[in-house]
Scaffold this motif. Sequence first.
Motif, PDB file in Angstrom:
ATOM      1  N   ILE A   1     -45.942  15.050   8.717  1.00  0.00           N
ATOM      2  CA  ILE A   1     -46.633  14.247   7.711  1.00  0.00           C
ATOM      3  C   ILE A   1     -46.733  15.022   6.405  1.00  0.00           C
ATOM      4  N   HIS A   2     -46.912  16.347   6.516  1.00  0.00           N
ATOM      5  CA  HIS A   2     -46.982  17.144   5.301  1.00  0.00           C
ATOM      6  C   HIS A   2     -45.665  17.104   4.540  1.00  0.00           C
ATOM      7  N   LEU A   3     -44.557  17.179   5.290  1.00  0.00           N
ATOM      8  CA  LEU A   3     -43.252  17.108   4.645  1.00  0.00           C
ATOM      9  C   LEU A   3     -43.026  15.733   4.021  1.00  0.00           C
ATOM     10  N   ALA A   4     -43.466  14.706   4.750  1.00  0.00           N
ATOM     11  CA  ALA A   4     -43.283  13.338   4.231  1.00  0.00           C
ATOM     12  C   ALA A   4     -44.040  13.154   2.918  1.00  0.00           C
ATOM     13  N   ARG A   5     -45.248  13.690   2.869  1.00  0.00           N
ATOM     14  CA  ARG A   5     -46.015  13.586   1.625  1.00  0.00           C
ATOM     15  C   ARG A   5     -45.342  14.336   0.490  1.00  0.00           C
ATOM     16  N   THR A   6     -44.740  15.440   0.839  1.00  0.00           N
ATOM     17  CA  THR A   6     -44.118  16.258  -0.182  1.00  0.00           C
ATOM     18  C   THR A   6     -42.852  15.614  -0.733  1.00  0.00           C
ATOM     19  N   MET A   7     -42.123  14.917   0.139  1.00  0.00           N
ATOM     20  CA  MET A   7     -40.823  14.383  -0.245  1.00  0.00           C
ATOM     21  C   MET A   7     -40.909  12.979  -0.849  1.00  0.00           C
ATOM     22  N   THR A   8     -42.057  12.323  -0.817  1.00  0.00           N
ATOM     23  CA  THR A   8     -42.209  10.976  -1.398  1.00  0.00           C
ATOM     24  C   THR A   8     -43.042  11.053  -2.675  1.00  0.00           C
ATOM     25  N   SER A   9     -42.796  10.084  -3.554  1.00  0.00           N
ATOM     26  CA  SER A   9     -43.587  10.000  -4.792  1.00  0.00           C
ATOM     27  C   SER A   9     -44.909   9.278  -4.563  1.00  0.00           C
ATOM     28  N   GLU A  10     -44.934   8.392  -3.561  1.00  0.00           N
ATOM     29  CA  GLU A  10     -46.158   7.615  -3.323  1.00  0.00           C
ATOM     30  C   GLU A  10     -46.171   7.187  -1.871  1.00  0.00           C
ATOM     31  N   MET A  11     -47.339   7.301  -1.229  1.00  0.00           N
ATOM     32  CA  MET A  11     -47.539   6.828   0.139  1.00  0.00           C
ATOM     33  C   MET A  11     -48.884   6.111   0.192  1.00  0.00           C
ATOM     34  N   ARG A  12     -48.883   4.950   0.894  1.00  0.00           N
ATOM     35  CA  ARG A  12     -50.141   4.184   0.960  1.00  0.00           C
ATOM     36  C   ARG A  12     -50.170   3.417   2.268  1.00  0.00           C
ATOM     37  N   TYR A  13     -51.340   3.468   2.956  1.00  0.00           N
ATOM     38  CA  TYR A  13     -51.494   2.802   4.253  1.00  0.00           C
ATOM     39  C   TYR A  13     -52.631   1.775   4.159  1.00  0.00           C
ATOM     40  N   THR A  14     -52.385   0.628   4.761  1.00  0.00           N
ATOM     41  CA  THR A  14     -53.437  -0.405   4.893  1.00  0.00           C
ATOM     42  C   THR A  14     -53.335  -1.015   6.268  1.00  0.00           C
ATOM     43  N   ARG A  15     -54.443  -1.616   6.691  1.00  0.00           N
ATOM     44  CA  ARG A  15     -54.504  -2.302   7.985  1.00  0.00           C
ATOM     45  C   ARG A  15     -54.987  -3.727   7.744  1.00  0.00           C
ATOM     46  N   SER A  16     -54.248  -4.711   8.308  1.00  0.00           N
ATOM     47  CA  SER A  16     -54.634  -6.115   8.181  1.00  0.00           C
ATOM     48  C   SER A  16     -54.558  -6.773   9.537  1.00  0.00           C
ATOM     49  N   ALA A  17     -54.775  -8.082   9.544  1.00  0.00           N
ATOM     50  CA  ALA A  17     -54.707  -8.810  10.804  1.00  0.00           C
ATOM     51  C   ALA A  17     -53.302  -8.791  11.382  1.00  0.00           C
ATOM     52  N   ASP A  18     -52.283  -8.585  10.547  1.00  0.00           N
ATOM     53  CA  ASP A  18     -50.901  -8.550  11.033  1.00  0.00           C
ATOM     54  C   ASP A  18     -50.518  -7.190  11.602  1.00  0.00           C
ATOM     55  N   GLY A  19     -51.330  -6.156  11.347  1.00  0.00           N
ATOM     56  CA  GLY A  19     -51.007  -4.825  11.868  1.00  0.00           C
ATOM     57  C   GLY A  19     -51.131  -3.764  10.814  1.00  0.00           C
ATOM     58  N   ASN A  20     -50.307  -2.685  10.976  1.00  0.00           N
ATOM     59  CA  ASN A  20     -50.333  -1.544  10.073  1.00  0.00           C
ATOM     60  C   ASN A  20     -49.284  -1.724   8.983  1.00  0.00           C
ATOM     61  N   HIS A  21     -49.643  -1.331   7.781  1.00  0.00           N
ATOM     62  CA  HIS A  21     -48.734  -1.443   6.630  1.00  0.00           C
ATOM     63  C   HIS A  21     -48.666  -0.080   5.951  1.00  0.00           C
ATOM     64  N   LEU A  22     -47.448   0.448   5.818  1.00  0.00           N
ATOM     65  CA  LEU A  22     -47.233   1.730   5.176  1.00  0.00           C
ATOM     66  C   LEU A  22     -46.203   1.519   4.069  1.00  0.00           C
ATOM     67  N   ARG A  23     -46.577   1.860   2.849  1.00  0.00           N
ATOM     68  CA  ARG A  23     -45.706   1.659   1.698  1.00  0.00           C
ATOM     69  C   ARG A  23     -45.327   3.023   1.118  1.00  0.00           C
ATOM     70  N   LEU A  24     -44.006   3.206   0.877  1.00  0.00           N
ATOM     71  CA  LEU A  24     -43.452   4.478   0.386  1.00  0.00           C
ATOM     72  C   LEU A  24     -42.674   4.200  -0.893  1.00  0.00           C
ATOM     73  N   ARG A  25     -42.597   5.204  -1.745  1.00  0.00           N
ATOM     74  CA  ARG A  25     -41.830   5.081  -2.985  1.00  0.00           C
ATOM     75  C   ARG A  25     -41.129   6.418  -3.244  1.00  0.00           C
ATOM     76  N   PHE A  26     -39.794   6.321  -3.404  1.00  0.00           N
ATOM     77  CA  PHE A  26     -38.962   7.508  -3.621  1.00  0.00           C
ATOM     78  C   PHE A  26     -38.328   7.386  -5.001  1.00  0.00           C
ATOM     79  N   ILE A  27     -38.618   8.340  -5.890  1.00  0.00           N
ATOM     80  CA  ILE A  27     -38.047   8.336  -7.233  1.00  0.00           C
ATOM     81  C   ILE A  27     -36.759   9.148  -7.214  1.00  0.00           C
ATOM     82  N   TYR A  28     -35.773   8.660  -7.981  1.00  0.00           N
ATOM     83  CA  TYR A  28     -34.493   9.353  -8.040  1.00  0.00           C
ATOM     84  C   TYR A  28     -34.687  10.782  -8.545  1.00  0.00           C
ATOM     85  N   PRO A  29     -33.891  11.747  -8.042  1.00  0.00           N
ATOM     86  CA  PRO A  29     -34.094  13.160  -8.413  1.00  0.00           C
ATOM     87  C   PRO A  29     -33.967  13.416  -9.911  1.00  0.00           C
TER      88      PRO A  29
END
Length: 771
Positions: free
Chosen positions: A736-764
């Motif tokens: 998880i530490h590596l994932a945070r380091t390698m992504t520009s944005e990470m966000r988690y939410t929970r709804s009635a449909d389940g777990n939602h994880l949104r990631l954003r990767f900016i070009y180098p």
Amino acid sequence: MALRSIASRTALWVLAGSTLVLAAVGTLLLTLTRTQILDHTHHEAAALAASAGSQIQARIGRVAASARMLAAIIDTRQGDAESLLRDTLAANRDMDGLAAVFRPSSDPGSVPPYSPFVSRRDDGTMVSRDLSQDAAEPYWNSNWFLGGLGCSSGCWQRPFFSQSRHRLVINYSVAISRDGHPIGIINTDVTLDWLHRILGSLDKPEGAYAFVLDSDGDFLAHDDPDLIGKRGMPVLLEAMASDRPETVRLAAAQSSHMQGPVWIYSAPIDGTHWRLGLAIPERQIYAGVRRIFLLSLVLGLLALLGVALITLMTIRRTMAPLGILADRAEHVARGELDFELPPARRPDEVGRLTHSFDHMRRELALHLEDLARVAREKQRLASELEIAHQIQIGLLPNEHYLDAVCAHFELHAALRPARAVGGDLYSYFMLDPQRFFVMVGDVSDKGIPAALFMAQTITLAKALAPRAQTPRNLLQLLNLELCRGNDSCMFVTLLCGLLDTDSGNLVLASAGHEPPVLCGRGAPQLLDFPTGAVLGLYEDTDYPEHHLRLQPGETLLMYTDGITEASDQEQRLYGIERTVASLTRVPATAPPAGYIERLLGDVDRFVADATQADDITVLALTWHGEAAGTELRIGSQLPDVFDALDRCENLLEEAAVPATLRGDMRLVLEELMVNTVEYGYPDGRPGQIRIRLQPRPDAVAVELTDDGIAFDPLQPATPDLTGDLADREQIGGLGIHLARTMTSEMRYTRSADGNHLRLRFIYPNLDGPSS
């Protein structure tokens, strides 16, 4: 100016009313009196006509009796005929001449018999002559002789004008019979002077005249000498044709000395075919009545005038205090209350009115003081309401909002309170750089209480949204907070939405609010999904969520019931059908403000001059993002995960994503998806994982969604890098530490449909190296 006073008007009305009563009673009395006078005149005139007829009948009766007696005597004393004629003429002054004429013999050459005629001159002397010697006009050929031979019982012949005596004369003839055959006649000449004297001696009413008509309708006698011998008018002859006494009314008299209608009273003269008539002008009959009526009317009017003057003086004296009260009332109208009233002299209505007016003056002064105080309080309250309105408006965000970061969405709102302050609300705010919260609500009441409840709702919603993360959770937390201490049982309906600005995913949850309308793809669509209870009444309430994905250019319209329940002057509601129909007429490319302007314009035209009964709020949210990327669906097993990673890498390569970024993304996705399978689906339970890839010019957005148990892979703390890097007892520590380091944005939410994880990767090249 005098008629402005009550006394003058009362006196005038008394005079007018009394005049009308007097006129009505006088008219009735005049009618009754006229009827009685007319009946009395009828009786008197008929009696006078009958009396005159009797006098004439007596005079001509004596003439007729004398003539018949001579006819009977001369039959046997023909030689004494002249002496008998003289004696009879001397005894009867009504006769003007007597003749005893005999039928001549039929033998040729025979001498006509002696036929004496004795007449009276104007000086009273008598002269005689033998009519048989009048060779110029033999009497035996005359109409009067031939007609007289047929009068065995005597008859009156036609009048004629005597040339010798210069007067109108009438004959009475009686046949002299012998053995039943006429041998001659006794002919009596009667002048009509005595008839005129009888008519002149009648006690006639003023203006009346009398006349005698013969059997041919000619006037034998008339008070107007010009009419003697002339024929009567047809209407008069028709009225006089009866053989009984008659009373008729003619529209006009035959006499030139009389104008207007007349009453004719006629009586037959027995023994003749004559008829006596008495004409009385109708105006003369009623002359006395009119004089009495006019005199009575003048006296009555004078009496009424006296009564009116007395009434005027009495009322003026009685109502003098009212004049003072009226003057003081004008002072009151000008706001001048500091005055004194004259003392009431009597405890009557005026006295009580004076006391009441004075009491009213004092009470009015106190009331004006109260009104001034209330006006000041009202002005202060209006000022406070204006301040409250400004504060309420200040709690609301701007009417227009445009995403300044990526320009993926635009919002426009409008609020019209029915009063200075209202209970409608709308609000919006960014929960994070990619998620946008929006809400529209309606408090159950209006005015200040609703405004306070609305302010509380907005404040709590903004404070609870970071903890809630979803519309469902936000409504639940907000409902719990509003239920606390809500002794007034106020509530609010609220529609809450959470927009993913990158993908267009929109999650909606409603607390008893009006369903929104989705516009932009064909006809507007009413999103009628299940809702929960209103906020503020029931603590144990759930709020189902509704998910949809907005397409580029689509607009979501949220509103309050002030739109659908707007009513015109006939109390007809605008309704949801008209709402949808109004939105249909908006072009698909219109901005959010275009939807609001069209809808509010149609509502205003429908309502027209009716008063706005409820607050109106409308909010339009338009998404301008790009279309959704590629979505993969896999099972919850590890082989499925690695197969999906290969497919994602191929898709990223096709999208020309740099190789270094593809490697980083594979490493991050592998770590996160493996953790999801291991900890989201314990004991190998089945499930589904969705992967959505959306390459963009500046970055790649990735969304992971699973229906496993609640599991937030971002919660574990940063691992200790000085220890054993291979130690994975701590869930997801290093990965998880590596994932945070390698992504520009990470966000988690929970709804009635389940777990939602949104990631954003900016070009180098945009954000430096990714590792």
